[in-house]
Scaffold this active site. Structure first.
Site, PDB file in Angstrom:
ATOM      1  N   GLU B 198       0.812  -1.227   0.000  1.00  0.00           N
ATOM      2  CA  GLU B 198       0.000   0.000   0.000  1.00  0.00           C
ATOM      3  C   GLU B 198       0.837   1.264   0.000  1.00  0.00           C
ATOM      4  OE1 GLU B 198      -0.833  -2.603   1.872  1.00  0.00           O
ATOM      5  OE2 GLU B 198      -2.877  -3.110   1.284  1.00  0.00           O
ATOM      6  N   HIS B 267     -10.813  -4.394  10.766  1.00  0.00           N
ATOM      7  CA  HIS B 267     -11.466  -4.195   9.470  1.00  0.00           C
ATOM      8  C   HIS B 267     -12.774  -3.417   9.571  1.00  0.00           C
ATOM      9  CE1 HIS B 267      -8.614  -7.338   8.478  1.00  0.00           C
ATOM     10  NE2 HIS B 267      -8.815  -7.105   7.212  1.00  0.00           N
TER      11      HIS B 267
END
Lengths: 321, 465
Positions: B198, B267
């Site tokens: 990322e 998450h």
């Protein structure tokens, strides 16, 4: 074979290196007078790296580097007086006084900074290269990385992507032996940084970064490789900064002997000797050049000192395009 | 003995799916691990394996059947040792009937679960006329997922410098199927599958934006953007300013944000206030398909870095969207969903739908709400907020993330600074509970803002509690 150097090449190398040296000395002086604030990282001692690379660069090629960027900007053909005006935080600086020493850019000269976060410029340079490939414009991006950043994860993420997508990026590691005050040998497992591309299939070369002619030669080969579309290449420049990490660093982590040893390899003195030996110029002519560069930088400093401060009304400008 | 084979849930948010294909027929012997069917969810086509050994005695759902609910019985398996025993077979038949009854019970439960969706659909007639959409003749009813896909496709078609980059955006068709079909249409140079890096691919996309391209960066979820937040905050948001206006960064960072369903603490979080904190970034978060399309197209055309926060649960929500290729929703403009004089309710993204439900219940009790969907969180539409509060003299704010330093805190300040003399009651805010998201379903529900919380808060500011 690297093309043969002619007189004007020697002059270009000598003048650019000396301009950087004089600029940095003057910046140190202005810092001492309180005219430059914050962080100020000098390039003294490392001039051969950026100037050797300069000799093989295409004007439309892109460059991105670290916060030790004054010399890089001078080598890119940017005006010393406007660089100095940025250091003094004035309106005539390249970032209108909003960037300072570490954050300077020039879109017209394809110079994309000047990055203050160690390692962050590595993926940015890789992406600039991706855009070259996307646009098929044949240019390449030279991405400078300090030895400290070579232990930063995003550099390896960049190597991986540059290799799988064969991006036209030349990574130049400026190994000046110390990440701030910590020696490379203390923090890098395996101190041959040029080999760190090997697992990704990226070739690398170690270069004597104190010798502008050797840098030029290595840069020529690497540039040819990258421009031919074969993907990235790594050059590790073995160099040394004669000053501390930044202005506030007394550099007590290294010995006087070590410093003197590197100073005896001063890249500017070395080239000067070659120029005289090869009878390209006489000492008198060189002294004339020295004087003119000295005056140019002195005027740049005066310009930077007298340039107006940015208007308070300008504070909110340029947050958004 | 018979055992029922149920429609499996193949993702945390799956509620129903299509039985695409039976790979076994009635009378076939089945062993554990045998693939018996293919199920199509909104994200992917997946195989269903048998867990038990036996003979497939009956298929209860026809091949090609759509909207088969999770846990609905799809087939009956008779275990081998009992298949020759007539008495047991009779019992098995009885069980089937019993099971079918319980299936109906299950359906009842499912319907309750889907009430939220239904309420929203049936409540459309209560809404004020949508001027942004009603001026367009050609509308299509599509999901938020399709709206985002269509915005990307249209902008990529009209501008060659636009490209999509991220994990699984190409061959996999997007982790949430948002980029379905784009690789085939635009090729691998413009739909770029990345390694799981990322920070690296974010910095790389920013570099590409420096050098004239317009990247759309997809994060599989915004939780993973934490790996890249240095590049977003320190490089993308500041370079225009630090370069004295020379270098702009036209880039969109997008992906699902907020809680989905039982994916727990790492998450399930809403990063709106994190990004909205930073000058140089624009932050958008749509609540419906039309806004998703119109805002994303505006974001791609914007010369600045834009954070585009989607929501996994919203991906399936459908609404009318103009087909016009230049349908844009302006950045920085909130939208009034409902008009009322009694109280202002302000929210964004998924929570807007919960607010709408609450406001419909409140309306029956005589409290009329002015419901504002922010859509853009930075730059925030102060004017709409202040004007509404000046009218209603009360405000309730709803946000999915933690209360401390949140979007609600900021809006509360805006109201205090600009409409203090108009307030008849303190501003109330509803956030998720101030804890990492727990996994257990009951605890997760307790954490997130509920319509009951909104109703309670509204009554409190109206002094009707």
């Amino acid at each position: 074979m690297t093309p043969k150097l002619v007189k004007k090449d020697y002059l270009k190398m000598y003048k650019t290196m000396l301009t950087i040296r004089r600029f940095e000395e003057r910046a140190a002086q202005l810092y001492g007078r309180g005219l430059i604030g914050g962080f100020c990282h000098l390039y003294i001692g490392q001039e051969a790296v950026v100037v050797g690379i300069l000799m093989t660069i295409d004007q439309k090629d892109t460059v991105v580097t670290t916060y030790r960027d004054h010399g890089h900007m001078i080598a890119r053909g940017l005006e010393p007086k406007k660089i100095m005006a940025e250091l003094t935080g004035r309106i005539d600086g390249y970032s209108k006084g909003k960037g300072g020493s570490m954050h300077m850019f020039s879109k017209s000269k394809s110079f994309y900074g000047g990055h203050g976060i160690v390692g962050a410029q590595a993926p940015v340079g890789t992406g600039i290269a991706l855009a070259h490939k996307y646009k098929k414009d044949k240019q390449i991006c030279r991405t400078y990385i300090g030895d400290g950043a070579m232990n930063n994860g995003q550099v390896f993420e960049s190597f991986n992507m540059a290799s799988i997508w064969k991006l036209p990026v030349l990574y130049i590691i400026e190994n000046n032996q110390y990440g701030m005050g910590t020696s490379v040998s203390k923090v890098a497992a395996g101190s041959d940084l040029y080999k760190r591309g090997e697992p990704f299939g990226i070739p690398g070369t170690k270069v004597d970064g104190m010798d502008v002619l050797k840098v030029r030669e290595a840069s020529y080969k690497a540039t040819k490789y990258v421009r031919s579309g074969k993907g990235p290449y790594i050059l590790e420049m073995q160099t040394y900064r004669f000053k501390g990490h930044s202005m506030s660093d007394p550099a007590q982590y290294r010995t006087k002997k070590e410093l003197e040893n590197y100073k005896s390899k001063d890249p500017i003195e070395k080239l000067k000797k070659i120029i005289i030996k090869k009878k390209i110029l006489q000492l008198k002519e060189i002294e004339k050049i020295d004087d003119s560069i000295f005056s140019e930088i002195k005027e740049a400093a005066e310009f930077a000192e007298n340039s107006p401060k940015p208007s308070i009304n300008d504070l909110y400008n340029d947050v958004y395009a | 003995m018979n055992s029922k084979i149920l429609m499996p849930a193949l993702s945390p948010t799956m509620k129903e799916g299509k039985l695409a294909k039976w790979l076994k027929k009635e009378g076939d012997k089945i062993n554990p691990g045998d693939v018996i069917a293919e199920i199509e969810t909104d994200k992917a086509t997946m195989e269903v394996e048998a867990a038990d050994k036996g003979i497939l005695s009956k298929l209860l759902v026809a091949e090609g059947a759509d909207n088969v609910k999770v846990n609905e019985e799809i087939a009956i398996l008779i275990t081998e040792e009992s298949s020759n025993n007539n008495k047991k077979n009779v019992k098995a038949e009885k069980d089937i009937i019993k099971n079918k009854l319980s299936i109906n019970d299950n359906k009842k439960l499912d319907n309750e679960d889907n009430n939220q969706q239904k309420n929203i659909n049936t409540s459309e007639k209560h809404l004020i006329k949508d001027k942004e959409i009603s001026s367009y003749k050609d509308l299509e009813k599509i999901s938020v997922r399709e709206a985002i896909n269509s915005a990307i496709r249209e902008e990529m078609k009209s501008d060659k410098s636009v490209f999509l980059i991220g994990e699984e955006v190409g061959e996999y068709q997007g982790a949430y199927k948002v980029s379905a079909g784009l690789l085939k249409e635009f090729g691998k140079d413009r739909i770029i599958d990345t390694p799981i890096s990322e920070e690296g691919f974010t910095g790389l996309a920013i570099g590409a934006a420096f050098n004239g391209l317009k990247p759309i960066v997809e994060y599989m979820t915004f939780n993973f953007s934490m790996q890249a937040i240095d590049q977003i905050v320190n490089t993308a948001s500041k370079t225009h300013y630090m370069s004295g206006g020379q270098i702009n960064v036209p880039i969109v960072f997008r992906g699902p944000n907020g809680a989905a369903s039982q994916v727990a603490a790492q998450h399930s979080q809403d990063f709106t206030s994190w990004y909205a904190h930073c000058p140089g970034l624009k932050v958008l978060s749509p609540s419906n398909a039309a806004d998703a399309k119109g805002l994303l197209k505006s974001a791609i055309r914007d010369p600045n870095p834009v954070i585009f926060l989607e929501n996994e649960i919203l991906y399936n929500y459908e609404s009318n969207v103009p087909k016009d290729k230049d349908f844009l929703i302006p950045i920085g403009k909130a939208k009034k969903i409902k008009e009322g004089n009694d109280v202002t309710i302000i929210s964004y993204s998924l929570c807007v739908n919960i607010c709408l439900e609450a406001s419909l219940i409140l309306e029956k009790e005589g409290i009329k709400c002015d419901l504002i969907d922010l859509r853009t969180i930075r730059p925030i539409d102060k004017e709409t907020i202040i004007n509404s509060v000046k009218k209603t003299n009360r405000a309730v704010l709803i946000e999915e993330s933690w209360p401390f330093c949140g979007v609600n805190s900021e809006i509360s300040s805006i109201i205090m600074e600009n409409a203090f003399d108009y307030l008849d009651s303190p501003v109330l805010r509803i956030n998720s509970k101030d804890v990492p998201m727990p996994y257990a379903l009951n605890l997760e529900k307790e954490c997130l803002p509920k319509k009951e919380d909104i109703i309670e808060a509204v009554k409190k500011v109206c002094y009707k509690d």
